[in-house]
Structure formats: structure tokens, C-alpha cells
Write an enzyme that holds these catalytic residues in place. Structure first.
Site, PDB file in Angstrom:
ATOM      1  N   HIS A   9       0.883  -1.184   0.000  1.00 40.73           N
ATOM      2  CA  HIS A   9       0.000   0.000   0.000  1.00 40.73           C
ATOM      3  C   HIS A   9       0.911   1.222   0.000  1.00 40.73           C
ATOM      4  O   HIS A   9       1.716   1.376   0.931  1.00 40.73           O
ATOM      5  CB  HIS A   9      -0.863  -0.013   1.258  1.00 40.73           C
ATOM      6  CG  HIS A   9      -1.690  -1.248   1.407  1.00 40.73           C
ATOM      7  ND1 HIS A   9      -3.041  -1.268   1.187  1.00 40.73           N
ATOM      8  CD2 HIS A   9      -1.345  -2.530   1.742  1.00 40.73           C
ATOM      9  CE1 HIS A   9      -3.503  -2.499   1.375  1.00 40.73           C
ATOM     10  NE2 HIS A   9      -2.499  -3.280   1.719  1.00 40.73           N
ATOM     11  N   HIS A 185      -7.995  -8.776  -0.452  1.00 38.63           N
ATOM     12  CA  HIS A 185      -7.507  -9.151   0.873  1.00 38.63           C
ATOM     13  C   HIS A 185      -8.488 -10.162   1.485  1.00 38.63           C
ATOM     14  O   HIS A 185      -9.680  -9.860   1.610  1.00 38.63           O
ATOM     15  CB  HIS A 185      -7.438  -7.935   1.796  1.00 38.63           C
ATOM     16  CG  HIS A 185      -6.266  -7.037   1.572  1.00 38.63           C
ATOM     17  ND1 HIS A 185      -6.055  -6.357   0.407  1.00 38.63           N
ATOM     18  CD2 HIS A 185      -5.233  -6.708   2.394  1.00 38.63           C
ATOM     19  CE1 HIS A 185      -4.937  -5.642   0.518  1.00 38.63           C
ATOM     20  NE2 HIS A 185      -4.416  -5.841   1.710  1.00 38.63           N
ATOM     21  N   GLU A 188      -6.688 -12.981   6.314  1.00 46.68           N
ATOM     22  CA  GLU A 188      -5.674 -12.277   7.114  1.00 46.68           C
ATOM     23  C   GLU A 188      -6.230 -12.151   8.540  1.00 46.68           C
ATOM     24  O   GLU A 188      -5.768 -12.839   9.442  1.00 46.68           O
ATOM     25  CB  GLU A 188      -5.387 -10.894   6.511  1.00 46.68           C
ATOM     26  CG  GLU A 188      -4.399 -10.062   7.321  1.00 46.68           C
ATOM     27  CD  GLU A 188      -4.376  -8.582   6.920  1.00 46.68           C
ATOM     28  OE1 GLU A 188      -5.361  -8.098   6.346  1.00 46.68           O
ATOM     29  OE2 GLU A 188      -3.372  -7.907   7.240  1.00 46.68           O
ATOM     30  N   ASP A 267       2.865  -2.918   4.431  1.00 48.70           N
ATOM     31  CA  ASP A 267       2.986  -1.511   4.874  1.00 48.70           C
ATOM     32  C   ASP A 267       4.298  -1.430   5.655  1.00 48.70           C
ATOM     33  O   ASP A 267       4.294  -1.371   6.894  1.00 48.70           O
ATOM     34  CB  ASP A 267       1.809  -1.138   5.796  1.00 48.70           C
ATOM     35  CG  ASP A 267       0.457  -1.397   5.149  1.00 48.70           C
ATOM     36  OD1 ASP A 267       0.040  -0.581   4.326  1.00 48.70           O
ATOM     37  OD2 ASP A 267      -0.160  -2.442   5.465  1.00 48.70           O
TER      38      ASP A 267
HETATM   39  N1  LIG Z   1      -2.665  -5.417   6.000  1.00 47.67           N
HETATM   40  C1  LIG Z   1      -3.776  -4.781   5.601  1.00 47.67           C
HETATM   41  N2  LIG Z   1      -4.955  -5.418   5.621  1.00 47.67           N
HETATM   42  C2  LIG Z   1      -6.073  -4.798   5.226  1.00 47.67           C
HETATM   43  N3  LIG Z   1      -6.100  -3.532   4.821  1.00 47.67           N
HETATM   44  C3  LIG Z   1      -4.954  -2.847   4.786  1.00 47.67           C
HETATM   45  N4  LIG Z   1      -4.704  -1.576   4.424  1.00 47.67           N
HETATM   46  C4  LIG Z   1      -3.399  -1.369   4.586  1.00 47.67           C
HETATM   47  N5  LIG Z   1      -2.786  -2.486   5.053  1.00 47.67           N
HETATM   48  C5  LIG Z   1      -3.751  -3.430   5.180  1.00 47.67           C
HETATM   49 ZN   LIG Z   2      -2.425  -5.277   2.356  1.00 47.14          ZN
END
Ligand SMILES: Nc1ncnc2[nH]cnc12
Ligand SMILES: [Zn+2]
Length: 320
Positions: A9, A185, A188, A267
């Protein structure tokens, strides 16, 4: 070792020192989110809030362009030949710019980095799940109607606990019909059911994370059989307490089960990592050989949202 990244991101790559500098320049109070050169968050929800606050320190096209250029130059210095940046044009609106202005800026950053280093990059549009189906559909509609050739994919990020995948299905239909590569996504924060829902409703080319599929052996077999590529971000998963450490991370189990996996940073400064560190951890803490890591990088290029001549050119870097 050659590297590639499919899952970062771009505002999530903001170095804390840059966030502090821009906050001072624009008179923004970041004291709840940044102290002593570190971002302040303690769980997924507070991470999302911190991320949003940091993304808001960018206020000009030059700010966004400089961020993308600096991140890609850093990647290129570590022998990265390809990167996909997750972009959020609504961040342009928050900055008082336009969505097109934001996209123009990230494009300029990519082109500047390519001119200086040769690194190839593309953009993937992000819809934010916790902003609801309308926002995500709006992001998809903008993605298929705007005119930025380096935008080649669509993804949904944000809080996976909000709603069900089906609520967002139309956004993915719009993006797919518009010719964009599809990733989402899933698996997670939520478990295997979330990955199964994503496969059933969205039919993605790739899944962001997806690692919790490991909780259901049948689902792991399905991922392997269908050849869906996982954008795995081990350091992110550990920082967000999805797994306690690299030894417990399922990357090795997924790889050995024949699932197509890749290495990514997500990130990086939020999670005290970088793409280079993820590669190091794969070798030093998760026991992958150089050949196995090369396989993952090759998988990333094979799954990249690029035209075929570009893919061939990138794959030719592995010759020998
Ligand atoms: N790891 C992540 N999971 C979901 N949304 C995100 N936005 C930024 N990082 C993220
Ligand atoms: Zn992500």
C-alpha cells in the site's frame, strides 16, 4: 537476489520521518499516531486508524509523487525489478486534489523511478471494505473509466470483518469486465471461510494474504489446484499478531502443498519490515533455499498485472 513485490500500500510505505516532516509543514497533529520515529497502533483496528492518519499528511501532487519515487528507488537499490503499488485516489480528494491529480502524481513517481533505476511498476486500485459497498464500487467504476495505463488491477483492502464478500461482488464484476487483474484481501484477520467466499464470489487471480486458508486442508488443495497466487506478507502477519513468529507462519506449509506464493511487505514501516527483510526472513528464519526464493519471485512476475511483452522481459532477467 532478484526481487519483485505484488502487495504494498503506497501510503503504507511512508517513512515515519517523512510523515513527521509533512505533518510539521502542514500543521497536522500526529501525536496520537507517531512518536519517537515509530507509528503508534496496537491491534488491527488501531493500525487502520493510524494508517488513515498517516495517509492524510500528503497534500500536494508533489508529495504523492515523491513518496512513490522514493519507495521504488529504495526497492530498486535492493535489486527489485518489479513492484505493484496499491493506490487510493480518494486520498487525493482528502488532500484537496482530484482523483486524477492523485493518479497523475503516482504515475509521475513511477516514471521518475523507472527513468533513474529501470524498475518496472504498476498501480492496483484499492477499495476499502470498511467504507462499505458503495465506496468499493465507486473505486471500481473510477478504475475502469480513468485513463492511466499503469493502472492494471483492482483490490479490496480494509477491515475484513466488515460484511460478507458477496456484498462487494459487483465491484469486482465491474473491475473484471473492465479488463483489470483481480486480487482481494482475505484470510488475514478472518479465517478460511473468508478465503473460500473470495474464491467463490470474486474468482480472483490472486489473494492478498490468504494464509489462513491453511486452517482447512481442502481449501489449501483448492488453491493449489486452481493456481491462485497468494501475496504473502509474513512480517505484517506477525506484527498484527496473526502468527506469533516466523517459525509459526504457514508460508512453508503452503509452499510445500503446491500453493503459488510470493513475498511482500504490505505496509513496511508500520510493521518494521521491508521487502529485503522479508526475503532475508524467508531464507534465515523460514528455511527457504535460494532456488525456492527465486521460484517465489518468478511466481510474482508470472502473476503480475502486466502485458505479455513486459512479463517476458522481466522473466528474461532470470535466465541462466
Ligand atoms: N494489511 C492490511 N490489511 C487490510 N487492509 C490494509 N490496508 C493497509 N494495510 C492493510
Ligand atoms: Zn495489504
Amino acid at each position: 537476489m532478484i526481487k519483485a513485490e505484488l502487495h504494498c500500500h503506497i501510503e503504507g510505505a511512508t517513512p515515519p520521518a517523512l510523515a513527521a516532516r509533512l505533518a510539521a509543514k502542514y500543521g497536522i497533529d500526529l501525536s496520537r499516531y507517531l512518536a519517537d520515529g515509530r507509528y503508534l497502533w496496537h491491534d488491527f483496528s488501531s493500525f487502520i486508524a493510524c494508517y488513515a492518519a498517516i495517509a492524510n499528511v500528503f497534500r500536494s501532487e508533489e508529495d504523492f509523487a515523491a513518496l512513490a519515487e522514493a519507495y521504488l528507488i529504495e526497492l530498486a537499490a535492493e535489486n527489485t525489478i518489479y513492484a505493484e503499488l496499491f493506490v487510493s485516489p480518494e486520498q487525493g480528494l482528502a488532500a484537496g486534489l482530484s482523483k486524477d491529480g492523485y493518479m497523475r502524481a503516482i504515475t509521475a513517481g513511477i516514471e521518475a523511478a523507472r527513468d533513474k533505476t529501470g524498475i518496472e511498476a504498476r498501480m492496483v486500485m484499492i477499495g476499502e471494505r470498511h467504507m462499505g459497498p458503495e465506496q468499493v464500487e465507486g473505486a471500481a467504476r473510477y478504475a475502469v473509466s480513468c485513463d492511466f495505463p499503469l493502472l492494471t488491477g483492482f483490490n479490496m483492502a480494509g477491515d475484513e470483518r466488515m460484511g460478507r464478500v458477496d456484498d462487494f461482488g459487483r465491484a469486482f464484476d465491474i473491475a473484471r469486465d473492465g479488463g483489470l487483474g483481480i486480487t482481494i484481501h482475505a484470510g488475514e484477520v478472518c479465517g478460511a471461510f473468508s478465503v473460500r467466499d473470495a474464491l467463490d464470489r470474486v474468482r480472483p487471480d490472486r489473494i492478498g494474504h490468504g494464509v489462513r486458508a491453511v486452517e482447512e486442508p481442502d481449501l489449501v488443495r483448492r488453491l493449489a489446484d486452481e493456481g491462485v497466487v497468494l501475496e504473502v506478507c509474513p512480517g505484517s502477519n506477525i506484527a498484527l499478531s496473526v502468527y506469533p513468529d516466523f517459525a509459526a507462519h504457514p508460508l512453508r506449509r503452503l509452499f510445500d502443498a503446491g500453493v503459488k506464493v510470493t513475498l511482500n511487505s504490505d505496509d513496511p514501516p508500520f510493521f518494521h519490515t521491508s521487502l529485503a527483510r522479508e526475503y532475508e526472513a524467508a531464507r534465515d528464519e523460514m528455511g527457504f533455499s535460494t532456488d525456492e526464493i527465486d521460484m517465489m519471485t518468478r511466481t510474482a512476475i508470472e502473476a503480475a498485472f502486466v502485458d505479455e511483452p513486459t512479463r517476458e522481459r522481466l522473466l528474461s532477467r532470470f535466465a541462466g
